[in-house]
Design an enzyme around this catalytic site. Structure first.
Site, PDB file in Angstrom:
ATOM      1  N   CYS A   1       8.026   1.595   4.907  1.00  0.00           N
ATOM      2  CA  CYS A   1       6.952   1.557   5.912  1.00  0.00           C
ATOM      3  C   CYS A   1       6.814   2.836   6.729  1.00  0.00           C
ATOM      4  O   CYS A   1       5.828   3.554   6.577  1.00  0.00           O
ATOM      5  CB  CYS A   1       7.160   0.375   6.843  1.00  0.00           C
ATOM      6  SG  CYS A   1       6.944  -1.195   6.006  1.00  0.00           S
TER       7      CYS A   1
ATOM      8  N   GLY B   1      20.726   9.762  14.433  1.00  0.00           N
ATOM      9  CA  GLY B   1      21.492   9.686  13.193  1.00  0.00           C
ATOM     10  C   GLY B   1      20.702  10.288  12.054  1.00  0.00           C
ATOM     11  O   GLY B   1      19.992  11.275  12.230  1.00  0.00           O
TER      12      GLY B   1
ATOM     13  N   THR C   1       0.870  -1.186   0.000  1.00  0.00           N
ATOM     14  CA  THR C   1       0.000   0.000   0.000  1.00  0.00           C
ATOM     15  C   THR C   1       0.903   1.231   0.000  1.00  0.00           C
ATOM     16  O   THR C   1       1.061   1.888   1.022  1.00  0.00           O
ATOM     17  CB  THR C   1      -0.900   0.013   1.259  1.00  0.00           C
ATOM     18  OG1 THR C   1      -0.078  -0.177   2.424  1.00  0.00           O
ATOM     19  CG2 THR C   1      -1.952  -1.055   1.217  1.00  0.00           C
TER      20      THR C   1
ATOM     21  N   PHE D   1       4.133  -7.347  11.687  1.00  0.00           N
ATOM     22  CA  PHE D   1       5.062  -6.382  12.311  1.00  0.00           C
ATOM     23  C   PHE D   1       6.507  -6.684  11.951  1.00  0.00           C
ATOM     24  O   PHE D   1       7.419  -6.252  12.643  1.00  0.00           O
ATOM     25  CB  PHE D   1       4.887  -6.402  13.832  1.00  0.00           C
ATOM     26  CG  PHE D   1       3.484  -6.114  14.263  1.00  0.00           C
ATOM     27  CD1 PHE D   1       3.007  -4.798  14.297  1.00  0.00           C
ATOM     28  CD2 PHE D   1       2.609  -7.130  14.595  1.00  0.00           C
ATOM     29  CE1 PHE D   1       1.703  -4.526  14.664  1.00  0.00           C
ATOM     30  CE2 PHE D   1       1.292  -6.863  14.968  1.00  0.00           C
ATOM     31  CZ  PHE D   1       0.840  -5.561  15.011  1.00  0.00           C
TER      32      PHE D   1
END
Ligand code: UDX
Length: 448
Positions: free
Chosen positions: A274, A267, A91, A163
């Protein structure tokens, strides 16, 4: 129970191979014939540690394999084969908008629907969405599916967000922190308990909930992670302004168990397919729901993240004496993170591109992502090794923390560069070691 997996990107390929590992017969589908061909020949078309070995362990036709896994591009075959269909298509962010593009998910549901023929003796087919979608999508897709299945077909929808992290995808799928399932019936819950029985036996917690909560767990988790990274990067900005050291700061914060040290590395910030698009899609969806105020902080999270890239370009420019013209810049890293060849929204490539546009001669090296980077930024220079990239460089930029870069020998690199200047965009190199070898070491959020 037979399982199909629709969409064989990072998520789908991993899920298909892991379902076979859990003992199921699995049929994977992709609309790209070259993808199906590669997977059927035992080749994973991206770099993901351990995935190709797992694919071959189960792929039909491979020597010594269990033969439980195969691939097709036929929707009819998928419809006839599966009891449970996992939809794993992507998506991405819509062009020119914050919202995500749902067209792949919608088309997967639409193309599958007419083939969901179930006889009266069979339990209903279960279509399980795994893609990351805006809250409210599962309900809408369930209605859409019901309108398109053959008359009398018994079908149900469930939502089961994933996940997994790239680079750890196999392990994250086989040993997840938790399983989340959004269901509308006990039957659907029972089917998913059977699918994940092997993991549940090992004590993996399973949260059984409704559709919108299941969808939100995923977007909320990614928003939290993005916020944590941007929090420490905001602290890095304050450290830069005040002469403090963000690495020591985050180390000290991490001792507080309520805060914890994970995702607190300052950083160059987050990238990939994602986190950036998920927080944007979440803001867009909250706007549609009239809850936009609740997520205005995510805009700031996004801005802090993007500012880190500009700051890195600025630091590099300073190290080049105020301008990039006629300067050679070595960029170490192109993937958005180590152990991946994914260059989607890669902070490293973004910095490389900006410097090139400002007149620098940029040469990029990455252990796995050069081919993908070349497709996206064909005009950048590419090298086959760290030493080749660093040849004659006025400054070396360390932008993706591959193990190979962490272990670089500053003395060996000093032999090939034009000037010993290194910018550590990931705060993982040892400043003392580099300075002792005669290098000017600079990093984001640390004193010079
Ligand atoms: C993420 C989520 O972690 C995962 O749960 C979800 O399913 C998909 O999105 P991924 O995109 O693979 O996974 O990468 P992740 O490991 O989360 O890293 C995201 C980005 O954050 C990388 O660019 C990484 O370099 C950066 N990062 C991570 C930091 O800048 N600092 C940190 O402390 C941690």
């Amino acid at each position: 129970m037979k399982i199909t997996v629709i969409g064989t990107g990072y998520l789908g390929t991993t899920h298909a191979a892991c379902m076979a590992e859990l003992g199921f017969e699995v049929l994977g589908l992709d609309i790209l014939p070259e993808r199906v061909e590669a997977l059927s020949a035992g080749r994973v078309p991206m770099y993901e540690p351990g995935l190709e070995a797992l694919l071959r362990k189960h792929l039909v036709g491979q020597p010594g394999s269990t033969g439980r896994l195969r691939f097709t591009s036929s929707w009819a075959e998928v419809g006839a084969f599966g009891d449970v269909h996992f939809v794993c298509v992507n998506t991405p962010q819509r062009r020119g908008e914050f919202a995500c593009d749902m067209s792949y998910v919608e088309s997967a549901f639409d193309l599958l629907a007419p083939h969901l023929q179930r006889s009266a003796e069979q339990p209903p087919a279960l279509v399980v969405g795994k893609s990351t979608v805006p809250v409210g999508s599962a309900e809408r897709l369930a209605e859409r599916l019901a309108e398109r299945v053959p008359a009398g077909a018994r079908v149900e929808v469930a939502w089961n967000p994933e996940f997994l992290r790239e680079g750890f995808a196999v392990n994250d799928t086989l040993n997840p922190d938790r399983l989340v399932v959004g269901v509308r019936s006990e039957q659907a819950e029972a089917v998913l308990r059977e699918v994940y029985a092997g993991l549940l036996e090992r004590g993996t917690p399973m949260v059984v909930t409704d559709f919108p909560t299941a969808e939100l767990v995923k977007t909320a988790a990614n928003s939290f992670l993005a916020t944590k990274i941007s929090f420490i990067n905001a602290m890095a900005e304050v450290c830069e302004a005040s002469g403090a050291d963000v690495v020591q700061l985050s180390g000290a914060l991490a001792y507080d168990a309520r805060i914890g040290g994970k995702f607190l590395n300052a950083g160059l910030g987050f990238g990939g397919g994602c986190l950036p698009k998920d927080i944007r899609a979440f803001m867009a969806r909250a706007g549609e729901l009239g809850a936009d105020q609740a997520l205005t902080f995510l805009r700031e999270v996004d801005s802090i993240n993007m500012r880190r890239r500009s700051r890195m370009v600025e630091l590099a420019r300073e190290q080049c004496g105020g301008g990039f013209l006629g300067r050679r810049i070595a960029v170490l890293g192109a993937a958005f993170k180590p152990d991946s060849d994914d260059v989607r929204d890669s902070p490293a490539l973004n910095v490389a591109g900006q410097i090139q546009l400002q007149g620098g001669q940029v040469t990029v090296f990455d252990p796995k992502a050069v081919d993908n980077a070349r497709k996206l930024f064909p005009s950048l220079g590419y090298a086959d090794s760290v030493l080749e990239a660093a040849e004659g460089a006025h400054v070396v930029l360390h932008l993706t923390e591959w193990q190979e870069f962490r272990e670089m020998d500053p003395h060996a690199l000093a032999e090939v560069v034009s000037e010993r200047r290194i910018l550590d965009g990931r705060n993982v190199l040892d400043p003392q070691r580099w300075r002792a070898a005669g290098w000017t070491y600079r990093a984001l959020g640390r004193p010079s």
